[in-house]
Design a protein around this motif. Structure first.
Motif, PDB file in Angstrom:
ATOM      1  N   LYS A  70       0.966  -1.262  -0.056  1.00  0.00           N
ATOM      2  CA  LYS A  70      -0.148   0.086  -0.051  1.00  0.00           C
ATOM      3  C   LYS A  70       0.830   1.266   0.028  1.00  0.00           C
ATOM      4  O   LYS A  70       0.644   2.080   0.715  1.00  0.00           O
ATOM      5  CB  LYS A  70      -1.018   0.069   1.223  1.00  0.00           C
ATOM      6  N   HIS A  71       1.711   1.509  -0.961  1.00  0.00           N
ATOM      7  CA  HIS A  71       2.625   2.502  -0.886  1.00  0.00           C
ATOM      8  C   HIS A  71       1.885   3.803  -1.946  1.00  0.00           C
ATOM      9  O   HIS A  71       1.318   3.320  -2.505  1.00  0.00           O
ATOM     10  CB  HIS A  71       3.742   2.176  -1.818  1.00  0.00           C
ATOM     11  N   ASP A  72       1.750   4.766  -1.253  1.00  0.00           N
ATOM     12  CA  ASP A  72       1.300   5.875  -1.878  1.00  0.00           C
ATOM     13  C   ASP A  72       2.012   6.552  -3.078  1.00  0.00           C
ATOM     14  O   ASP A  72       2.914   7.582  -2.973  1.00  0.00           O
ATOM     15  CB  ASP A  72       1.007   7.142  -0.806  1.00  0.00           C
ATOM     16  N   CYS A  73       2.014   6.103  -4.180  1.00  0.00           N
ATOM     17  CA  CYS A  73       2.588   6.132  -5.496  1.00  0.00           C
ATOM     18  C   CYS A  73       1.458   6.123  -6.617  1.00  0.00           C
ATOM     19  O   CYS A  73       0.620   5.526  -6.671  1.00  0.00           O
ATOM     20  CB  CYS A  73       3.948   5.630  -5.584  1.00  0.00           C
ATOM     21  N   LYS A  74       2.147   6.189  -7.674  1.00  0.00           N
ATOM     22  CA  LYS A  74       1.303   6.164  -8.927  1.00  0.00           C
ATOM     23  C   LYS A  74       1.104   4.779  -9.251  1.00  0.00           C
ATOM     24  O   LYS A  74       0.178   4.488 -10.067  1.00  0.00           O
ATOM     25  CB  LYS A  74       1.827   6.893  -9.903  1.00  0.00           C
ATOM     26  N   TYR A  75       1.954   3.884  -8.757  1.00  0.00           N
ATOM     27  CA  TYR A  75       1.483   2.478  -9.123  1.00  0.00           C
ATOM     28  C   TYR A  75       0.378   1.872  -8.339  1.00  0.00           C
ATOM     29  O   TYR A  75       0.100   0.689  -8.416  1.00  0.00           O
ATOM     30  CB  TYR A  75       2.707   1.704  -9.005  1.00  0.00           C
ATOM     31  N   PHE A  76       0.064   2.467  -7.215  1.00  0.00           N
ATOM     32  CA  PHE A  76      -0.771   1.861  -6.039  1.00  0.00           C
ATOM     33  C   PHE A  76      -2.235   2.234  -6.724  1.00  0.00           C
ATOM     34  O   PHE A  76      -2.433   3.449  -6.714  1.00  0.00           O
ATOM     35  CB  PHE A  76      -0.611   2.132  -4.742  1.00  0.00           C
ATOM     36  N   LYS A  77      -3.220   1.455  -7.048  1.00  0.00           N
ATOM     37  CA  LYS A  77      -4.591   1.641  -7.096  1.00  0.00           C
ATOM     38  C   LYS A  77      -5.340   0.637  -6.265  1.00  0.00           C
ATOM     39  O   LYS A  77      -5.155  -0.466  -6.171  1.00  0.00           O
ATOM     40  CB  LYS A  77      -4.987   1.392  -8.538  1.00  0.00           C
TER      41      LYS A  77
END
Length: 147
Positions: A70-77
């Motif tokens: 659950k990283h807050d980046c563009k790859y997490f949805k």
């Protein structure tokens, strides 16, 4: 929105996702090994079984996948199906990760986290250089990840 594949196919796809020897982990391992660092893999004696353990430096490195941790980046949805299941699972993973870092710190270990997005978006030589610099010096914890 319904899943685009059948539950059986989705189950087979998800079961094929590895927890060890992932592509980002292998990039980090190979790069640090090429620079002369030696390490243990997935030491079961330590909390969280860190991906890389450097006893000489009293440091560990986790290579985390952006989705699973659950990283807050563009790859997490957030998934669009079974949302409550995934919300509970991913939040629990995140809480567990924080506890593992705390347990390792209490045992005197420095903790490094390299996120999948950093491996994908950063020049590998720059990433490995940054990680090796952290290992060799008495800095606190390390987190390498893009936003």
């Amino acid at each position: 929105m319904a899943d685009v594949v059948s539950p059986e196919v989705r189950s087979r796809m998800m079961s094929g996702i590895r927890g060890k020897d992932t592509k980002p982990e292998m990039i980090v391992r190979r790069g640090l090994h090429a620079m002369g660092f030696r390490y243990k893999l997935h030491d079961k004696k330590l909390p969280g079984k860190p991906d890389l353990v450097f006893p000489k430096y009293k440091a560990v490195i986790f290579v985390h996948g952006c989705f699973w941790h659950k990283h807050d980046c563009k790859y997490f949805k957030w998934p669009k199906t079974r949302t409550e299941f995934w919300r509970r699972k991913l939040l629990a993973n995140s809480v567990r990760d924080q506890g593992v870092v705390q347990d390792l710190e209490e045992l005197g270990w420095r903790v490094g986290t390299i996120w999948e997005c950093a491996v994908r978006d950063t020049d590998p030589n720059e990433l490995i250089s940054f990680a090796s610099n952290w290992l060799c010096h008495e800095f606190g914890n390390l987190e390498i990840g893009g936003l």
